[in-house]
Motif scaffolding. Structure first.
Motif, PDB file in Angstrom:
ATOM      1  N   TRP A 264       0.851  -1.207   0.000  1.00  9.03           N
ATOM      2  CA  TRP A 264       0.000   0.000   0.000  1.00  9.03           C
ATOM      3  C   TRP A 264       0.877   1.244   0.000  1.00  9.03           C
ATOM      4  N   ALA A 265       1.893   1.290   0.858  1.00  9.65           N
ATOM      5  CA  ALA A 265       2.769   2.461   0.969  1.00  9.65           C
ATOM      6  C   ALA A 265       3.525   2.714  -0.333  1.00  9.65           C
ATOM      7  N   LEU A 266       4.022   1.660  -0.959  1.00  5.31           N
ATOM      8  CA  LEU A 266       4.830   1.816  -2.172  1.00  5.31           C
ATOM      9  C   LEU A 266       4.006   2.224  -3.383  1.00  5.31           C
ATOM     10  N   GLU A 267       2.701   2.003  -3.350  1.00  4.78           N
ATOM     11  CA  GLU A 267       1.846   2.489  -4.442  1.00  4.78           C
ATOM     12  C   GLU A 267       1.957   4.006  -4.573  1.00  4.78           C
ATOM     13  N   TYR A 268       2.077   4.691  -3.454  1.00  2.00           N
ATOM     14  CA  TYR A 268       2.226   6.154  -3.474  1.00  2.00           C
ATOM     15  C   TYR A 268       3.575   6.536  -4.086  1.00  2.00           C
ATOM     16  N   TRP A 269       4.651   5.865  -3.670  1.00  4.06           N
ATOM     17  CA  TRP A 269       5.988   6.224  -4.129  1.00  4.06           C
ATOM     18  C   TRP A 269       6.210   5.883  -5.602  1.00  4.06           C
ATOM     19  N   SER A 270       5.485   4.900  -6.101  1.00  2.00           N
ATOM     20  CA  SER A 270       5.620   4.537  -7.519  1.00  2.00           C
ATOM     21  C   SER A 270       4.663   5.330  -8.406  1.00  2.00           C
ATOM     22  N   GLY A 271       3.916   6.263  -7.815  1.00  2.00           N
ATOM     23  CA  GLY A 271       3.026   7.140  -8.573  1.00  2.00           C
ATOM     24  C   GLY A 271       1.714   6.509  -8.979  1.00  2.00           C
ATOM     25  N   LYS A 272       1.335   5.399  -8.336  1.00  2.00           N
ATOM     26  CA  LYS A 272       0.085   4.724  -8.695  1.00  2.00           C
ATOM     27  C   LYS A 272      -1.134   5.380  -8.064  1.00  2.00           C
ATOM     28  N   ARG A 273      -0.904   6.218  -7.054  1.00  2.00           N
ATOM     29  CA  ARG A 273      -2.031   6.915  -6.427  1.00  2.00           C
ATOM     30  C   ARG A 273      -1.555   8.197  -5.757  1.00  2.00           C
ATOM     31  N   GLU A 274      -2.506   9.081  -5.489  1.00  2.00           N
ATOM     32  CA  GLU A 274      -2.228  10.335  -4.794  1.00  2.00           C
ATOM     33  C   GLU A 274      -2.155  10.071  -3.284  1.00  2.00           C
ATOM     34  N   PRO A 275      -1.527  10.977  -2.524  1.00  2.00           N
ATOM     35  CA  PRO A 275      -1.466  10.774  -1.075  1.00  2.00           C
ATOM     36  C   PRO A 275      -2.851  10.879  -0.443  1.00  2.00           C
ATOM     37  N   THR A 276      -3.067  10.093   0.592  1.00  2.00           N
ATOM     38  CA  THR A 276      -4.352  10.140   1.292  1.00  2.00           C
ATOM     39  C   THR A 276      -4.197  10.942   2.576  1.00  2.00           C
ATOM     40  N   SER A 277      -5.250  11.642   2.946  1.00  2.00           N
ATOM     41  CA  SER A 277      -5.240  12.402   4.208  1.00  2.00           C
ATOM     42  C   SER A 277      -5.918  11.565   5.286  1.00  2.00           C
ATOM     43  N   VAL A 278      -5.797  12.015   6.520  1.00  2.00           N
ATOM     44  CA  VAL A 278      -6.423  11.273   7.621  1.00  2.00           C
ATOM     45  C   VAL A 278      -7.948  11.362   7.492  1.00  2.00           C
ATOM     46  N   GLY A 279      -8.634  10.339   7.932  1.00  2.00           N
ATOM     47  CA  GLY A 279     -10.097  10.353   7.897  1.00  2.00           C
ATOM     48  C   GLY A 279     -10.658  11.268   8.970  1.00  2.00           C
ATOM     49  N   GLU A 280     -11.953  11.455   8.920  1.00  2.00           N
ATOM     50  CA  GLU A 280     -12.614  12.377   9.856  1.00  2.00           C
ATOM     51  C   GLU A 280     -12.377  11.980  11.316  1.00  2.00           C
ATOM     52  N   ALA A 281     -12.322  10.689  11.576  1.00  2.00           N
ATOM     53  CA  ALA A 281     -12.135  10.230  12.953  1.00  2.00           C
ATOM     54  C   ALA A 281     -10.740  10.568  13.486  1.00  2.00           C
ATOM     55  N   ASN A 282      -9.821  10.853  12.567  1.00  2.00           N
ATOM     56  CA  ASN A 282      -8.443  11.157  12.979  1.00  2.00           C
ATOM     57  C   ASN A 282      -8.053  12.611  12.730  1.00  2.00           C
ATOM     58  N   ASN A 283      -9.042  13.474  12.584  1.00  2.00           N
ATOM     59  CA  ASN A 283      -8.763  14.897  12.361  1.00  2.00           C
ATOM     60  C   ASN A 283      -7.923  15.515  13.470  1.00  2.00           C
ATOM     61  N   TRP A 284      -7.972  14.936  14.668  1.00  2.00           N
ATOM     62  CA  TRP A 284      -7.215  15.463  15.803  1.00  2.00           C
ATOM     63  C   TRP A 284      -5.701  15.456  15.535  1.00  2.00           C
ATOM     64  N   LYS A 285      -5.259  14.585  14.634  1.00  2.00           N
ATOM     65  CA  LYS A 285      -3.831  14.535  14.301  1.00  2.00           C
ATOM     66  C   LYS A 285      -3.346  15.860  13.705  1.00  2.00           C
ATOM     67  N   CYS A 286      -4.253  16.541  13.006  1.00  2.00           N
ATOM     68  CA  CYS A 286      -3.889  17.790  12.326  1.00  2.00           C
ATOM     69  C   CYS A 286      -3.395  18.850  13.310  1.00  2.00           C
ATOM     70  N   ASP A 287      -3.879  18.794  14.563  1.00  2.00           N
ATOM     71  CA  ASP A 287      -3.473  19.774  15.577  1.00  2.00           C
ATOM     72  C   ASP A 287      -1.992  19.648  15.929  1.00  2.00           C
ATOM     73  N   PHE A 288      -1.381  18.519  15.607  1.00  2.00           N
ATOM     74  CA  PHE A 288       0.028  18.285  15.947  1.00  2.00           C
ATOM     75  C   PHE A 288       0.927  18.364  14.713  1.00  2.00           C
ATOM     76  N   CYS A 289       0.365  18.782  13.578  1.00  2.00           N
ATOM     77  CA  CYS A 289       1.098  18.722  12.314  1.00  2.00           C
ATOM     78  C   CYS A 289       1.849  20.017  12.018  1.00  2.00           C
ATOM     79  N   SER A 290       3.099  19.885  11.577  1.00  2.00           N
ATOM     80  CA  SER A 290       3.934  21.040  11.221  1.00  2.00           C
ATOM     81  C   SER A 290       3.528  21.663   9.892  1.00  2.00           C
ATOM     82  N   TYR A 291       2.684  20.949   9.110  1.00  2.00           N
ATOM     83  CA  TYR A 291       2.299  21.425   7.778  1.00  2.00           C
ATOM     84  C   TYR A 291       0.843  21.890   7.746  1.00  2.00           C
ATOM     85  N   TYR A 292       0.314  22.206   8.900  1.00  2.00           N
ATOM     86  CA  TYR A 292      -1.100  22.561   9.038  1.00  2.00           C
ATOM     87  C   TYR A 292      -1.515  23.666   8.062  1.00  2.00           C
ATOM     88  N   THR A 293      -0.700  24.717   7.981  1.00  2.00           N
ATOM     89  CA  THR A 293      -1.099  25.903   7.190  1.00  2.00           C
ATOM     90  C   THR A 293      -1.011  25.679   5.683  1.00  2.00           C
TER      91      THR A 293
END
Length: 306
Positions: A264-293
């Motif tokens: 699953w992880a290597l599909e992203y690195w080989s260009g087979k899919r776009e990056p996925t963001s966290v689901g709604e249940a994990n939105n709390w992770k965004c509060d700790f992210c350095s790339y929030y803005t």
């Protein structure tokens, strides 16, 4: 097409937030006080068992030699003491090359068998050490990410023990061109060899493609001599200020989870899919992210909220 060369922590981070991994590729690593403290603690633990030598890295050959040298010294220490820290490894998974540094491997005894046939066997255990700003134990989501990282190291070390890592993997991973360079060509810089205190009359022999190939070959053979890996991996979480242990996770290598996760992880690195963001249940992770803005997923949520 350039080979995919990745680090275990980068792959494991995809299990926390893949969008953040993608943004790090674009904007670079964001340094934080917590990361710097964590690096210092890891360094202090390394210095408890090995001496640090400062070298000047100028070429891909310098970097290759430095890491193979560290690998060789680490394996030698393990053979003598049954413990080593900050051990570099390199291995392949499918078409990707993975290289990283295991926090610690240690020799343990595991009892196997039934009844009177029980016997203690020497095994090698992979140990990861994580530092925490908080005295609270890690969240289940953090543990999943860290367990994946531990499994990557376990799989990588087993690959080396099982002779699945080849010399050519080193040339490819470190970008050393075998077409442009003759076997007797120097691929180490003068500055690097001086920092290792290699005498000038020995540099022509010491720094050639051929001599470094011999070191790689010797190191790969040393890796195969490690005792069989214990299937149990250990993660120790330590508080950054007090160095108190706040949590210890012991778990077994799960081949099905690992293989599915890596593919699953290597599909992203080989260009087979776009990056996925966290689901709604994990939105709390965004509060700790350095790339929030700069995160497009956050911007999308803002627009939806207008």
């Amino acid at each position: 097409m350039s080979p995919i060369v990745l680090g275990p922590s980068t792959i494991a981070s995809q299990f926390w937030c893949e969008m953040a991994v993608d943004l790090r590729r674009e904007y670079g690593e964001v340094k934080t006080p917590e990361k710097e403290i964590g690096s210092e603690i890891h360094k202090d633990r390394f210095l408890e068992v090995l001496e640090e030598i400062i070298v000047e890295i100028k070429t891909p050959g310098d970097k290759l030699h430095s890491n193979v040298h560290n690998m060789s010294v680490g394996l030698e220490l393990y053979q003598k003491e049954g413990l080593t820290r900050e051990l570099p490894i390199l291995f392949k998974f499918d078409s990707a090359l993975i290289m990283g540094i295991i926090d610690e491997i240690k020799e343990i005894k595991e009892v196997e068998g039934i009844g009177n046939k029980k016997k203690a066997h020497e095994k090698t255990q992979v140990v990861e050490m994580k530092t925490r700003k908080s005295l609270n134990p890690p969240s289940p989501q953090q543990i999943i990410r860290d367990k994946m990282q531990g499994m990557i190291y376990w799989y990588g070390l087993k690959s080396m023990i099982d002779k699945k890592t080849e010399m050519g993997d080193f040339w490819t991973a470190y970008g050393v061109d075998l077409v442009e360079n003759d076997f007797n060509d120097l691929i180490l810089s003068e500055q690097y060899m001086k920092s290792l205190e290699i005498k000038e009359n020995a540099q022509k022999e010491y720094g050639t493609l051929l001599s470094i190939g011999s070191i790689i070959d010797k190191t790969l053979k040393e890796a195969t001599k490690l005792p069989e890996l214990s299937e149990t991996i250990e993660i120790i979480y330590i508080h950054q200020k007090t160095l108190q242990e706040v949590h210890r996770e012991r778990y077994k290598f799960d081949e099905r989870f690992f293989t599915r996760g890596m593919r699953w992880a290597l599909e992203y690195w080989s260009g087979k899919r776009e990056p996925t963001s966290v689901g709604e249940a994990n939105n709390w992770k965004c509060d700790f992210c350095s790339y929030y803005t700069v995160c497009p997923a956050i911007h999308k949520k803002w627009r939806q909220g207008d």
